[in-house]
Motif scaffolding. Structure first.
Motif, PDB file in Angstrom:
ATOM      1  N   GLY A 188       0.823  -1.194   0.000  1.00  0.00           N
ATOM      2  CA  GLY A 188       0.000   0.000   0.000  1.00  0.00           C
ATOM      3  C   GLY A 188       0.858   1.246   0.000  1.00  0.00           C
ATOM      4  O   GLY A 188       2.045   1.208  -0.310  1.00  0.00           O
ATOM      5  N   THR A 207       1.108  -1.260   4.836  1.00  0.00           N
ATOM      6  CA  THR A 207      -0.112  -0.629   5.335  1.00  0.00           C
ATOM      7  C   THR A 207      -0.887  -1.508   6.299  1.00  0.00           C
ATOM      8  O   THR A 207      -1.332  -1.054   7.361  1.00  0.00           O
ATOM      9  CB  THR A 207      -1.019  -0.244   4.148  1.00  0.00           C
ATOM     10  OG1 THR A 207      -0.306   0.648   3.294  1.00  0.00           O
ATOM     11  CG2 THR A 207      -2.285   0.443   4.643  1.00  0.00           C
ATOM     12  N   LYS A 208      -1.068  -2.763   5.969  1.00  0.00           N
ATOM     13  CA  LYS A 208      -1.944  -3.641   6.744  1.00  0.00           C
ATOM     14  C   LYS A 208      -1.177  -4.703   7.522  1.00  0.00           C
ATOM     15  O   LYS A 208      -1.630  -5.846   7.667  1.00  0.00           O
ATOM     16  CB  LYS A 208      -2.972  -4.293   5.820  1.00  0.00           C
ATOM     17  CG  LYS A 208      -3.935  -3.292   5.188  1.00  0.00           C
ATOM     18  CD  LYS A 208      -4.999  -3.983   4.352  1.00  0.00           C
ATOM     19  CE  LYS A 208      -5.940  -2.985   3.704  1.00  0.00           C
ATOM     20  NZ  LYS A 208      -6.724  -2.219   4.692  1.00  0.00           N
ATOM     21  N   GLY A 209      -0.016  -4.315   8.036  1.00  0.00           N
ATOM     22  CA  GLY A 209       0.744  -5.245   8.863  1.00  0.00           C
ATOM     23  C   GLY A 209       2.230  -5.170   8.572  1.00  0.00           C
ATOM     24  O   GLY A 209       2.732  -4.184   8.017  1.00  0.00           O
ATOM     25  N   GLU A 223      -0.797  -9.633   9.806  1.00  0.00           N
ATOM     26  CA  GLU A 223      -1.822  -8.579   9.724  1.00  0.00           C
ATOM     27  C   GLU A 223      -2.236  -8.132  11.122  1.00  0.00           C
ATOM     28  O   GLU A 223      -3.285  -8.533  11.629  1.00  0.00           O
ATOM     29  CB  GLU A 223      -3.019  -9.077   8.924  1.00  0.00           C
ATOM     30  CG  GLU A 223      -2.690  -9.413   7.480  1.00  0.00           C
ATOM     31  CD  GLU A 223      -3.907  -9.810   6.678  1.00  0.00           C
ATOM     32  OE1 GLU A 223      -4.663  -8.916   6.258  1.00  0.00           O
ATOM     33  OE2 GLU A 223      -4.105 -11.028   6.480  1.00  0.00           O
ATOM     34  N   ASP A 226      -3.523  -1.587  10.812  1.00  0.00           N
ATOM     35  CA  ASP A 226      -3.763  -0.884   9.556  1.00  0.00           C
ATOM     36  C   ASP A 226      -3.382   0.565   9.799  1.00  0.00           C
ATOM     37  O   ASP A 226      -4.052   1.268  10.561  1.00  0.00           O
ATOM     38  CB  ASP A 226      -5.224  -1.002   9.130  1.00  0.00           C
ATOM     39  CG  ASP A 226      -5.500  -0.398   7.759  1.00  0.00           C
ATOM     40  OD1 ASP A 226      -4.695   0.445   7.307  1.00  0.00           O
ATOM     41  OD2 ASP A 226      -6.521  -0.752   7.137  1.00  0.00           O
TER      42      ASP A 226
END
Length: 381
Positions: A188, A207-209, A223, A226
């Protein structure tokens, strides 16, 4: 109206060349503000181009020569390239010094959002000859590019942040030759690197982990958070001294600057979000280094000026450059420059910290659509 605005801005920036102004962060460090150029490139690097023992600046199509005193420093410049322009941006979102061809001179690695290529500029010296451009790979839209020692061999690798594209890095295996190493199928906006789990290997923050480095070019996504449209870089460091690395995250295209405390209970990792500053937007790039000379790192960051050409939240807010001191529990904000364009200063997409005058103090070199400026570090008040 646009013509009037840019004429006024140009007047403000040009007028500032006639003197060096001193700005103070209350209770902190004094800085002498030194205007260099009104060019709108968004990154800058430090290279001793003419090999006189003094660090010079490289930004976009020019290198700027360090001088014998503060008044003359970086006034002389020479053309090195012709970076392609797309509307209001130059396709030039990093300035990473690296001797790619092993000739003893530092070259420059950059990448661009619209052209989508990772490339390097061959340093041909200080005489004003063009620096040839060599393509490394087509990687897709490049938010910016960073250099980390990913494999722990003591040499930097080149890591582009390509939102929505695979995460990979490029290793300089031999002169003029990069090898692509694939890490993950997607990434991301925002990227960091550091040892998250304390196993001695560097991991990627996305972004997510975070992507755990399993060794042998193998990575596993954890994960656990965020962090939104995050900064590049995300800083990975142990803030509270508990031997677990935490995260410092800016919001690159919205409001907010936070740190995420890593906690662990019964073998399960969690993250607690803490506010550093939520009054400013577009904290797109961060640096973590000792600015005030107390042997402890400080957070240096600010608002990226016109990151999305006045479409981001807070785009019309005044711009600022700051450093934040950390006492083990709390961040304290110190303002270096704040106000409208030409008074405040935006960060661009990548800035540098370097001792430009051999004072033992780190100066701040900031590019951006509001020009290239040096803030000489004059020490504490």
């Amino acid at each position: 109206m646009k013509l009037i605005f840019y004429s006024v801005l140009t007047f403000i920036l040009t007028a500032s060349t006639t003197r060096v102004t001193t700005v103070s962060a209350p209770g902190g460090v004094r800085f002498s503000r030194h205007f260099v150029a009104a060019e709108s490139y968004e990154s800058v690097g430090i290279i001793d181009v003419n090999k006189d023992g003094k660090p010079d600046l490289v930004s976009g199509d020019f290198w700027y020569e360090n001088g014998d005193n503060r008044q003359t420093s970086f006034r002389r410049r020479k053309l090195i390239g012709d970076q392609k322009r797309y509307d209001q941006y130059y396709d030039d979102f990093s300035t990473i010094p690296l001797d790619v061809d092993a000739d003893g001179d530092l070259d420059v690695v950059t990448g661009g959002y619209w052209g989508g290529s990772l490339r390097w500029l061959e340093n041909t010296g200080s005489d004003g000859k063009p620096w040839p451009i060599h393509e490394v790979a087509f990687v897709g839209n490049t938010e910016t590019t960073r250099a980390w020692d990913v494999d722990g061999d003591g040499q930097i690798e080149i890591v582009p942040n390509n939102p929505g594209k695979p995460l990979k890095y490029f290793k300089l295996d031999k002169p003029n030759t990069f090898r692509q190493v694939n890490v993950a199928p997607t990434q991301g906006h925002g990227l960091g690197f550091g040892d998250i789990n304390g196993d001695g290997r560097g991991d990627f923050v996305v972004t997510k982990g975070w992507l755990e480095n399993m060794g042998n070019d193998s990575w596993e996504l954890r994960e656990e958070f965020d962090i939104g449209v995050a900064s590049v870089p995300v800083i990975v460091t142990d803030l509270n001294g508990d031997r677990k690395n935490d995260l410092i995250v800016g919001q690159g295209h919205g409001y907010g600057l936070h740190w995420y405390e890593q906690q662990s209970r019964d073998g399960k990792r969690s993250w607690v979000k803490h506010v550093i500053d939520e009054k400013n937007s577009q904290y797109h790039t961060l640096e973590w280094a000792d600015i005030d000379g107390d042997k402890r790192p400080d957070l240096v960051t600010g608002k990226r000026f016109r990151a999305h050409n006045d479409t981001d939240p807070g785009c019309y807010d005044e711009v600022g450059l700051y450093y934040f001191t950390w006492d083990g529990k709390t961040f304290t904000k110190h303002t270096i420059a704040y106000g409208p364009a030409g008074v405040g200063k935006g960060t661009g997409i990548s800035f540098e910290l370097a001792d430009l005058r051999k004072t033992g103090r780190l100066d701040i070199v900031v590019a951006g659509k509001d020009g290239l400026t040096v803030f000489f570090n004059e020490g504490k008040n």
